[in-house]
Design a protein around this motif. Structure first.
Motif: not given
Lengths: 427, 174, 517, 156
Positions: C1-6, C11-16, C18-29, C65-66
């Protein structure tokens, strides 16, 4: 000096027909190509340094190399949606030498392993369409298209598809959308067309001139083609010269040719008594060059990029001192306002906004801060959208305002053009 | 802080004070009889004070040129109202250019604190605080002002024209 | 699972993803209009721009995609400036309609301008004029000027409802959403386009101009329209309910709900309700007090049981009530009366098993499964035909019917009431005021019940998922739940969930004035 | 107005010609436009196409309204499209368009009273070396002057 590769036989009417074309050496390179491995052709095109002639100047061989090896059917599309204001080189080729394009396409299709090709031609080009269709029918009859071409075992079908009047269909994904029978709105990238293009299948889109040039690369070899042009911009290029010159028209010169020579030698110079004011070297979307910048400009990708503009489609528009730059910019921005597909907000709203600002300056109700506003709006449009249309609108706007600011300021202050004023003063 | 003085002996003897007072009254009365225009008091209700145009009195709903209500029923006045005294019911207007209009607009004037927030909140100059301040009435219902009263009461002589004109706004491209 | 820094947060997300989903996961605006998790990616609003380290160009978060090790931010000056201008581009041709726009208060343009914009507008030229108040069908009105062409609605009709009514016509800043003449936006899911419209371009005719949204409160509940049990939010004030909107639940309804479910707020409101208990028959009715009716009911049942046995008493249940209510009613019947005379009234047996392929089911009750579970537990298997036989034979002394909450889903209501009228005494318990019930020809007591908006409880949907509903506002003060009826009958005091309470005071003051703003 | 039998055949054939039926929308719209007495595509034609092609009306309508070469309004017998883009306007394209309007007493995009002319200003037609130029119906006429253009049109 003009070096005629593609345009060599333009003046011979028989070149249009299959027999005349064959007599003048046509379809010989195709036979040669069938002797080669497709991979070798791609390598050869890579080596030749051929770059896309449609505007972006992306190396053709490299583009072909992007195709995934997944066994899906591939499509080869020819972009004949020549919409960039100032460009008319492809129309000439399709009218005078349709078989040249067909041959180039068969070779390219063989190289990339495609069995179906479309020539997407703009809707206004009725005459070229008819000529192309006739040529394709001839080619089918002669066994040059269809199943087992010339006994090589290679199948290729070619069809012509007419657009219906949208500049944006000249953008490769816009063209694919249009070919799919949708609005010609560009698609999100990634995925790129080479991976998922027409109907989601790997697709190569090349300009008419690029595909035709492939034939000459096969004929002369990569080195033979490279000997024209410069190190990084290899080969010859068709330039469509229009505007205030004595002999506007299409001229084929090697890349790296001096701009002033093109104007003065090939095009017979400016009209008597006029002075060069500006040149748009690569179609209306290219930033404008002032007369001073033109002096040492050479027509190749690198030199023009250095000067902050681009070779684009090779549409050279010559503007002399009788033209008002505010007016010119208004015409250009009207075009982009009219042609924005309306998908991305910055482009949809920005092109309209820019056009409105320049129109208000033109009608005498502009404000001085509007001149800076044009730059700001353009800056924030560029590079923010799916395709490059917003850049294409922003680039001329910024360059016109930067390089001819005094004219814009004069217009705002006086409510009339500086040019007419200057002419009046001379009289 | 006020200082409480002890009343002196003379003050305790109150009759001179009474006569002084009555004398003052008599002099003022005679002066007023012969000098009526300088009188400070008014003969209300025949005579009324002129209030400053900025006086915040009873509400007025302004009208458009054609006499219809300017109000678009956006309910910003009702939202801004600290006394919660404005009740609006909106509806779809048959003219699409108007789109939304109030079918009822009621101000409970007894709840109103005359703060003027409604006037400030109004985006189209539809509600103003008018010059009137007299609010007599015999029953509770008399103090609930409806559209008829707010926009077309007799004192307004056919309505007050709003400063915001749709045509001009359209021309300006708003 | 790819990790990225927002924005500095790992944050670690499922492969595939998108960045906006990762933002939503973090509750980041992150600013955006065209992105909607339930639709394909259009990438046209160009607001969700992010800066990715190593990439000189800003990228849109919805189509990127992240990748592992990506360092992403959307709080650099460059991004903020771009988003600000992006908003300006959205707003230059947007009319100043907010005062008469229904979306005001929940408009994404307003919200995101306050979060990310707050610039001084530079536009001095006239705005583009387009069509306003365009009728798109029986449910929706379009205002093209307000439209920001995010294409969510078009994608919805293309991808979700698959009805293809909407399209974007023309091009550039003349683009307009529209339908083809003669093919209006009429599908069972059309009003979802109003929900996903980030601005006030599409407004629902049903809700249009009825309330400003800031006057409404909302609570999360479950749609009682069918056995799918879509998760919804109901919007209400002290006068009643005004609208229903779907909320996300991937297991049940995704992001959507059907238009039939949106009408379920209507039967809750006063004008459609039985406001007080009444007694009578054939159109002649007298008002009653709740306590009085309850004691009559209790006496009648006791008398019938004493004189002729518990077989003379029957109960009819529909799938419209909560599991808790079924439990208390059934335990009263089975435990207290020792009767298994309980029947399941299926409102539309012909179309009961239908399914439109998306959400709407032919079983138009929220809790059929809950009822069946309850009957199962008590071993009640009596078929409907038994009841018919008994009624026709005149064997039923007292019939208790927990009738429809929403009478519109009971097509055979009148016939059923005339069947029930064959009992000697009919106790008709229902939230709704219906002509059918008023036409009962035997001695009938009508008892108002609470609707789903006024009580707590559990609905079990067709898949067996238990979902809670919660009370919002009291519309009819004297309305009862079935649990309350059961406890009154058995002489016990239980709360509305069926658990025993010692003493319960009703505070009428709160009932009358509660629920205000 | 219903399509002629040939057009129906044409549409059916085009639907088979490409990989997707949708691709046939553009050529079929051209055909529908050609068949219309006013040289336009009417909503009725779109509806008929939709049934023939088994596609949603809105997809065809979107395409119709996106591209400029389909006329949404009636057009005269001679549809005169004068290029007013950059090279042509440098060489008098705009003045020529203006002149034609005056000469034939018609506004842009409208049909002249005799039903013969519709004059529109269009973007680059790819004939910049021969500016000013115009397209009359399907044919290009290049290297014009105002007077020549009027004469040419009158003779048609």
């Amino acid at each position: 000096m003009e070096i005629k590769l593609l345009s060599e036989h333009y003046d011979k009417p028989e070149f249009q027909g299959l027999d005349g074309y064959k007599k003048l050496g046509g379809y010989e390179p195709l036979k040669k190509a069938f002797q080669m491995q497709p991979k070798a052709i791609i390598e050869m095109v890579k080596e030749s340094g051929l770059r896309g002639r449609g505007g972006a100047g992306f190396p053709t061989g490299v583009k072909w190399g992007f195709l995934p090896d997944n066994g899906e059917p591939r499509y080869l599309l020819c972009n004949a949606d020549e919409g960039e204001p100032g460009t008319f080189k492809d129309r000439l080729m399709m009218e005078r030498a349709p078989h040249q394009l067909i041959e180039g396409m068969i070779i390219s299709a063989f190289a990339v392993g495609s069995h179906k090709g479309y020539i997407y031609i703009r809707g206004e080009y009725n005459e070229p369409t008819a000529i192309l269709q006739k040529a394709i029918a001839e080619a089918y009859d002669a066994g040059l298209l269809g199943k087992n071409i010339l006994g090589s075992g290679f199948d290729f079908d070619l069809d012509v598809y007419q657009g219906a009047g949208a500049y944006i269909c000249g953008e490769e994904t816009g063209m694919i959308s249009s070919l799919e029978g949708k609005k010609g709105q560009p698609k999100l990238k990634p995925p790129f067309p080479a991976v998922q293009g027409y109907l989601g299948k790997p697709t190569i889109v090349n300009n008419v001139e690029t595909l035709a040039a492939v034939k000459y690369i096969i004929r002369d070899g990569a080195d033979g083609y490279r000997k024209h042009g410069t190190e990084k911009s290899a080969g010859t290029k068709l330039f469509s010269v229009s505007g205030n010159v004595m002999k506007p028209g299409t001229y084929e010169v090697p890349l790296g040719y001096k701009l002033m020579d093109l104007i003065n030698i090939e095009c017979g110079g400016l009209k008597p008594g006029r002075k060069l004011k500006a040149v748009i070297p690569g179609g209306s979307s290219a930033p404008v060059l002032t007369a001073a910048e033109c002096a040492d400009a050479t027509m190749d990708y690198e030199n023009l990029a250095q000067k902050g503009t681009m070779l684009g489609s090779g549409a050279v528009i010559i503007i002399d001192d009788t033209n008002c730059m505010v007016d010119m910019l208004k015409v250009i921005l009207h075009f982009y306002h009219h042609e924005s597909c309306g998908q991305c907000t910055p482009c949809r709203e920005g092109t309209g906004w820019l056009h409105k600002i320049v129109s208000s300056i033109y009608s005498g109700t502009g404000r001085l801060q509007d001149i800076d506003l044009i730059q700001q709006v353009a800056d924030h449009m560029a590079g923010k959208t799916i395709c490059a249309l917003s850049d294409a609108a922003a680039m001329p706007a910024v360059s016109f305002v930067q390089k001819f600011r005094s004219e814009f300021e004069f217009y705002v202050r006086e409510g009339r053009s500086k040019v007419k004023g200057a002419v009046d003063a001379q009289v | 802080m006020s200082i409480v003085k002890k009343p002196g002996a003379i003050a305790n003897w109150y009759l001179p004070g009474i006569f002084a007072g009555m004398w003052f009254t008599l002099v003022t009365m005679i002066r007023n009889i012969f000098n009526q225009d300088k009188m400070i008091t008014k003969n209300y209700p025949e005579d009324k004070y002129e209030y400053s145009p900025r006086f915040k009195g009873n509400h007025v709903l302004t009208v458009k040129k054609d006499g219809s209500l300017r109000c678009t029923a956006c309910m910003l006045c009702a939202t801004a109202c600290p006394a919660d005294c404005i009740k609006i019911k909106a509806s779809e207007h048959e003219n699409p250019a108007v789109e939304k209009y109030p079918i009822s607009y009621e101000i409970d004037i007894l709840r109103c604190v005359y703060c003027g927030y409604c006037e400030e909140a109004c985006p189209v100059d539809a509600v103003r605080m008018g010059p009137e301040w007299q609010t007599p009435g015999l029953a509770g219902t008399n103090f609930s002002y409806d559209i008829q009263h707010l926009a077309y009461r007799a004192q307004l002589k056919g309505g007050v024209l709003s400063r915001v004109d749709d045509e001009e706004r359209h021309k300006a491209g708003i | 699972m790819p990790k990225c820094k927002i924005n500095g947060q790992e944050v670690e997300v499922e492969a595939g993803t998108t960045i906006i989903e990762a933002f939503k996961k973090l509750d980041s605006e992150i600013a955006h209009y065209c992105y909607h998790p339930g639709l394909s990616v259009a990438g046209v609003c160009r607001l969700c721009m992010v800066e990715i380290e190593g990439n000189p160009r800003l990228q849109i978060a919805c189509n990127t995609v992240v990748q592992d090790g990506m360092v992403i931010n959307n709080n650099s000056e460059k991004v903020k400036e771009t988003v600000k201008w992006g908003l300006d581009f959205h707003l230059i041709n947007h009319p100043l309609d907010c005062p008469i726009c229904d979306q005001a208060g929940e408009c994404e343009l307003q919200i995101q301008y306050m979060k990310f914009g707050q610039y001084d507008p530079e536009m001095a030229e006239p705005k583009v004029k387009k069509n306003k108040v365009v009728d798109l069908g029986s449910k929706i009105v379009l205002d093209s000027e307000r439209c920001i062409l995010c294409s969510r609605c078009v994608r919805f009709t293309e991808e979700v409802s698959k009805t293809n009514e909407l399209g974007i016509f023309n091009r550039g800043d003349r683009s307009e959403i529209g339908t083809f003449d003669g093919k209006p936006l009429e599908n069972d899911y059309a009003v979802n386009t109003v929900d996903i419209c980030p601005v006030g371009a599409l407004t629902s005719k049903d809700f249009r101009f009825r309330q400003r949204v800031w006057y409404l409160k909302n609570k999360e509940t479950v749609c009682p329209g069918c056995s799918t049990g879509c998760n919804v939010k109901s919007y209400y004030n002290e006068e009643g309910l005004f609208r229903v909107k779907p909320r996300q639940n991937d297991e049940v309804n995704g992001y959507w709900m059907c238009d039939k479910g949106r009408d379920t707020y209507k039967f809750v409101n006063k004008e459609n309700r039985l406001l007080e208990p009444k007694v009578g028959q054939s159109g002649q009715w007298d008002s009653q007090e709740v306590d009085g009716v309850m004691s009559v009911m209790s006496t009648k049942i006791d008398d019938a049981v004493k004189s002729a046995g518990s077989d003379k008493v029957a109960l009819v249940l529909t799938g419209q009530y909560t599991s808790e209510e079924y439990a208390s009613m059934l335990s009263y019947f089975v435990g207290h009366l020792k009767s298994k005379n309980v029947y399941h009234w299926v409102n539309n047996p012909e179309s009961f098993d239908e399914f439109d392929g998306l959400l709407l089911r032919g079983d138009r009750n929220p809790n059929t499964k809950g009822l069946l579970n309850g009957l199962d537990q008590h071993g009640i298997t009596a078929p409907w035909s038994d009841l018919e036989t008994k009624l026709n034979a005149g064997d039923i002394e007292v019939l208790l019917v927990a009738g429809p909450e929403d009478p519109s889903v009971f097509p055979t209501l009148t016939e059923k009431v005339s069947l029930f009228s064959k009992a000697k005494n009919l106790f008709w318990m229902s939230a709704a005021k219906t002509e059918a019930a008023d036409s009962a020809t035997t001695k009938t007591w009508q008892i108002p019940l609470k609707t789903y908006a006024e009580k707590e409880g559990t609905f079990v949907n067709h898949k067996g998922i238990e979902q809670k509903i919660q009370p919002m506002v009291n519309i009819v003060d004297c309305a009862q739940t079935l649990s309350e009826v059961a406890s009154a009958l058995s002489g016990q005091k239980v709360d509305h969930l069926g658990s025993l309470v010692k003493d319960r005071k009703t505070n009428h003051f709160i009932n009358h004035h509660g629920g205000g703003l | 107005m219903a399509f002629s039998q040939e057009t129906i055949e044409f549409i059916k054939k085009e639907c088979q010609r490409y990989e997707t039926r949708r691709s046939a929308i553009l050529p079929c719209l051209y055909r529908a436009q050609k068949e219309d007495p006013n040289n336009q595509v009417t909503p009725e034609a779109v509806a008929e196409m939709a049934t023939l092609m088994e596609l949603p009306e809105v997809q065809i309508n979107e395409v119709l309204h996106f591209y400029t070469m389909y006329n949404k309004k009636p057009v005269g017998k001679l549809h005169v499209q004068v290029c007013t883009n950059i090279s042509c306007s440098m060489n008098g394209g705009r003045e020529m368009a203006e002149h034609l309007c005056k000469e034939f007493n018609v506004n842009y995009e409208e049909v002249s009273s005799d039903g013969r002319y519709t004059i529109s200003r269009v973007e680059c037609l790819g004939s910049c070396d021969t500016a000013p130029m115009m397209q009359v119906n399907d044919k290009y006429h290049e290297n014009l002057t105002k007077e020549e253009a009027v004469k040419l049109l009158k003779d048609m």
